[in-house]
Enzyme design. Structure first.
Site, short mmCIF file in Angstrom:
data_model
loop_
_atom_site.label_atom_id
_atom_site.label_comp_id
_atom_site.label_asym_id
_atom_site.label_seq_id
_atom_site.Cartn_x
_atom_site.Cartn_y
_atom_site.Cartn_z
N GLY A 277 -0.62 0.21 14.96
CA GLY A 277 -1.26 -0.87 15.24
C GLY A 277 -1.21 -2.32 14.72
N SER B 234 -5.23 -3.22 11.01
CA SER B 234 -6.60 -2.19 12.11
C SER B 234 -7.38 -1.27 11.38
CB SER B 234 -5.56 -2.39 13.63
OG SER B 234 -3.94 -1.49 12.23
N CYS C 5 -10.51 -9.14 16.58
CA CYS C 5 -9.60 -10.55 16.93
C CYS C 5 -10.24 -11.62 15.92
CB CYS C 5 -9.68 -11.28 18.44
SG CYS C 5 -8.97 -12.65 19.12
N GLU D 156 4.41 1.56 5.83
CA GLU D 156 4.95 0.49 6.56
C GLU D 156 6.41 1.08 7.14
OE1 GLU D 156 2.69 -2.39 6.42
OE2 GLU D 156 1.82 -2.65 4.61
P1 ADP Z 1 -3.79 -2.08 8.02
O1 ADP Z 1 -2.65 -0.85 6.70
O2 ADP Z 1 -3.37 -1.62 9.29
O3 ADP Z 1 -3.00 -3.47 7.94
P2 ADP Z 1 -6.33 -2.40 6.04
O4 ADP Z 1 -6.28 -0.62 6.04
O5 ADP Z 1 -4.71 -2.17 4.97
O6 ADP Z 1 -5.31 -1.95 7.94
O7 ADP Z 1 -7.20 -2.96 5.93
C1 ADP Z 1 -8.19 -2.56 6.88
C2 ADP Z 1 -8.82 -3.48 6.17
O8 ADP Z 1 -8.71 -4.52 6.75
C3 ADP Z 1 -10.41 -2.88 7.39
O9 ADP Z 1 -11.67 -2.65 6.86
C4 ADP Z 1 -11.10 -4.00 7.25
O10 ADP Z 1 -11.78 -4.65 5.82
C5 ADP Z 1 -10.06 -5.73 6.83
N1 ADP Z 1 -10.07 -6.52 7.43
C6 ADP Z 1 -9.50 -8.57 7.60
N2 ADP Z 1 -9.31 -9.16 8.98
C7 ADP Z 1 -9.37 -7.65 9.80
C8 ADP Z 1 -9.87 -7.85 11.24
N3 ADP Z 1 -9.45 -8.74 11.74
N4 ADP Z 1 -9.96 -6.91 11.91
C9 ADP Z 1 -10.58 -5.81 11.60
N5 ADP Z 1 -10.65 -5.24 9.86
C10 ADP Z 1 -9.73 -6.98 9.11
ZN ZN Z 2 -9.23 -12.88 21.32
#
Ligand code: ADP
Ligand code: ZN
Length: 201
Positions: free
Chosen positions: A16, A20, A146, A90
């Site tokens: 994703g 996310s 979003c 990653e």
């Molecule tokens: P990824 O590995 O997909 O980048 P992470 O697991 O590191 O995601 O981080 C997810 C966390 O980021 C969520 O639980 C929330 O606390 C935070 N977060 C920050 N911005 C957003 C956003 N726009 N949508 C959803 N979660 C967000």
């Molecule tokens: Zn939007």
């Protein structure tokens, strides 16, 4: 979702956009494997040292010890072949060899759990995730929120920087956007100024 099968190996992909919850979900699954007393190993690419050199870290600051590799080809050399569960974070930075490496690990009986971006800053499928999806036993697509409109977001919006495919950064460089709000590439500066000038709630 946790898959429960016999002792056969398999590949799970969590994909994703940024923010996310991919890393959170990967860490959750790996923690459960540790609780189940499985031998667990975690790898992340050297390119991503945004938060820690020897841990995978979610944006919500969940952490798990990991080994750093320069690319997927290093994993077979570094792995303890007794490991039963192998986490890879990653994955989009691991390179194309990750497909063969993941297959090899799964064929040798390991549970391979892979997390990575499925699309790039232009909204294009981000190798090697598409091929991994084709080989996987299980696929989880995570969505962010979003930041423009609050709808479910499948895109990673780059806010500034270059046209390079890989530009490592976090909240200062990227944000999550839905299909409607996503602007492939880098948005026009005037729009960014508008976002900055918006009054805080
Ligand atoms: P990824 O590995 O997909 O980048 P992470 O697991 O590191 O995601 O981080 C997810 C966390 O980021 C969520 O639980 C929330 O606390 C935070 N977060 C920050 N911005 C957003 C956003 N726009 N949508 C959803 N979660 C967000
Ligand atoms: Zn939007």
């Amino acid at each position: 979702m946790d898959i429960v099968t016999g002792n056969v190996g398999w590949i799970e992909v969590i994909c994703g956009p940024m923010f996310s919850g991919k890393s959170e979900e990967l860490i959750r699954r790996l923690r459960r494997a540790i609780i189940a007393r499985k031998r667990v190993e975690v790898f992340k690419p050297a390119i991503d040292n945004r938060y820690s050199d020897d841990e995978i870290v979610s944006h919500g600051d969940l952490r798990l010890k990991s080994q750093v590799v320069t690319g997927a080809a290093e994993i077979p050399d570094r792995i303890d072949w007794r490991s039963e569960v192998v986490g890879i974070d990653e994955a989009n930075f691991m390179g194309p060899k990750l497909v063969d490496v993941a297959q090899r690990l799964a064929d040798s009986g390991k549970q391979v759990i892979i997390s990575g971006l499925d699309t790039d800053y232009l909204g294009r499928p981000f190798a090697p995730i598409p091929d991994l999806l084709a080989h996987a036993e299980s696929i989880t697509k995570t969505l962010a929120i979003c930041v423009r409109c609050g709808n479910p977001a499948k895109h990673t919006q780059r806010l500034r920087g270059s046209d390079d495919l890989i530009v490592v950064g976090a909240a200062d460089m990227y944000e999550a956007r839905c299909r409607r709000c996503f602007e492939p590439g880098i948005p026009k500066q005037t729009e960014l100024d508008f976002v900055k000038a918006k009054p805080r709630a």
